[in-house]
Design an enzyme around this catalytic site. Structure first.
Site, short mmCIF file in Angstrom:
data_model
loop_
_atom_site.label_atom_id
_atom_site.label_comp_id
_atom_site.label_asym_id
_atom_site.label_seq_id
_atom_site.Cartn_x
_atom_site.Cartn_y
_atom_site.Cartn_z
N ALA A 170 -8.31 11.77 4.46
CA ALA A 170 -9.60 11.90 5.13
C ALA A 170 -10.56 12.73 4.30
O ALA A 170 -10.20 13.77 3.77
CB ALA A 170 -9.41 12.53 6.51
N GLU A 191 0.83 -1.20 0.00
CA GLU A 191 0.00 0.00 0.00
C GLU A 191 0.87 1.25 0.00
O GLU A 191 1.85 1.34 0.73
CB GLU A 191 -0.92 0.01 1.22
CG GLU A 191 -1.87 1.21 1.26
CD GLU A 191 -2.97 1.02 2.27
OE1 GLU A 191 -3.76 0.07 2.10
OE2 GLU A 191 -3.01 1.80 3.24
N ARG A 204 -15.45 3.02 3.97
CA ARG A 204 -16.35 4.09 4.40
C ARG A 204 -15.62 5.42 4.39
O ARG A 204 -16.12 6.42 3.89
CB ARG A 204 -16.86 3.80 5.82
CG ARG A 204 -17.97 4.73 6.28
CD ARG A 204 -18.05 4.76 7.78
NE ARG A 204 -16.89 5.42 8.38
CZ ARG A 204 -16.74 5.57 9.69
NH1 ARG A 204 -17.64 5.08 10.53
NH2 ARG A 204 -15.67 6.20 10.16
N HIS A 216 -8.17 3.05 -3.87
CA HIS A 216 -9.05 3.26 -2.72
C HIS A 216 -10.21 4.17 -3.13
O HIS A 216 -10.05 5.10 -3.92
CB HIS A 216 -8.29 3.92 -1.58
CG HIS A 216 -7.45 2.97 -0.80
ND1 HIS A 216 -7.36 2.99 0.58
CD2 HIS A 216 -6.66 1.94 -1.20
CE1 HIS A 216 -6.56 2.03 0.99
NE2 HIS A 216 -6.10 1.39 -0.08
#
Length: 298
Positions: free
Chosen positions: A52, A18, A108, A78
């Site tokens: 975020a 990642e 989420r 993502h």
């Protein structure tokens, strides 16, 4: 030894890596050094995160697109529900498919102000809803998150398990765990998932620990316990960067071996855009580099 552990013991080791999208030109150079360093290890896929609230969304898209065009790697993009209407997400998903991306990590996401999650008025109430839409648009592979030590906003591990089941029923292909350092906890989580009929691969997420102070900060936000033995390893080494790297590679490789003994054969490394530790751990585990075609390496 269970059938799952026996089968895993006889299968070759698979890894994935990642990365996070760069914010500056210098960080972009560092990212691409890491990608090129790890590419010869032939990972199953590499993922690229969001910030975020989707704050790095465009940089994520650009990085994924470049990986498709310039490397032999299979990128997983993502994608988060937070702060975005459904139509915007659907457009992004279609754009990824058209660009040659075949794998999405559906999450989420966290609110930009670190408050509790609130669905966008025209968005998705849950990750499972978004996964269903992704499946309707194109036959992507879809990875989702899992939390062996319980998501910090979840009332219980049972709630987390039910959410994971819903994501799998909606079409998730695999679950990647939050980083953690207790191999027994990760194995128990996998076993509990199996007892609940969750049959997709559960891939442990592993974090290099050379910056133990940074790891502690991330762990505190994520509800992850940093064990005393790990803290003790780094005592008095604040000015010993090379020693910390050696310890971190050994810790990483040892955790993989512990988890292999529990029947895991796939691992996801949170590289933090630093290649050396992940590369060293993979080599310790016997993963040999392969030749990259000249046109891809150019």
């Amino acid at each position: 030894m269970s059938l799952e552990r026996l089968a895993a013991h006889n299968r070759p080791l698979k890894v994935s890596f990642e990365f996070f999208p760069p914010r500056t030109a210098e960080m972009e150079e560092q990212l691409w050094r890491a990608i090129r360093r790890l590419e010869p290890l032939a990972p199953a896929f590499v993922s690229v995160t969001y910030g975020a609230g989707g704050s790095t969304r465009e940089r994520t898209h650009a990085t994924v697109k470049r990986i498709v065009e310039e490397t032999t790697l299979a990128p997983a993009a993502h994608l988060t529900c937070v702060a975005a209407p459904r139509k915007e997400i659907e457009s992004i998903v279609s754009g990824y498919w058209d660009a040659g991306v075949r794998h999405i990590v559906a999450l989420r996401g966290d609110m930009p102000d670190a408050s509790l999650y609130a669905a966008h008025p025209e968005g998705y109430a849950s990750t499972a809803e978004m996964i269903s839409d992704i499946r309707r648009i194109a036959p992507f592979e879809i990875s989702v998150s899992a939390y062996p030590e319980c998501h910090p906003e979840s009332p219980s591990l049972d709630d987390d398990m039910e959410l994971l089941r819903a994501k799998v029923q909606a079409g998730a292909s695999r679950a990647i765990t939050q980083f953690g350092f207790d191999s027994d906890v990760i194995a128990r989580f996998r076993d509990q998932a199996r007892r609940r009929g969750i049959g997709v691969p559960i891939i442990p997420g592993l974090m290099p620990t050379t910056n133990i102070k940074g790891v502690r900060r991330m762990a505190a936000k994520s509800g992850v316990r940093v064990p005393d033995w790990l803290n003790r390893l780094y005592e008095g080494l604040d000015e010993e960067a090379e020693t910390r790297k050696l310890i971190a590679a050994a810790v990483l490789a040892e955790q993989v071996e512990e988890l292999r003994a529990e029947g895991f054969d796939q691992f996801h490394f949170y590289t933090l855009n630093q290649a050396d530790l992940t590369y060293a751990a993979c080599r310790i585990l016997g993963i040999q580099p392969v030749s990259i075609p000249a046109e891809a390496a150019a």
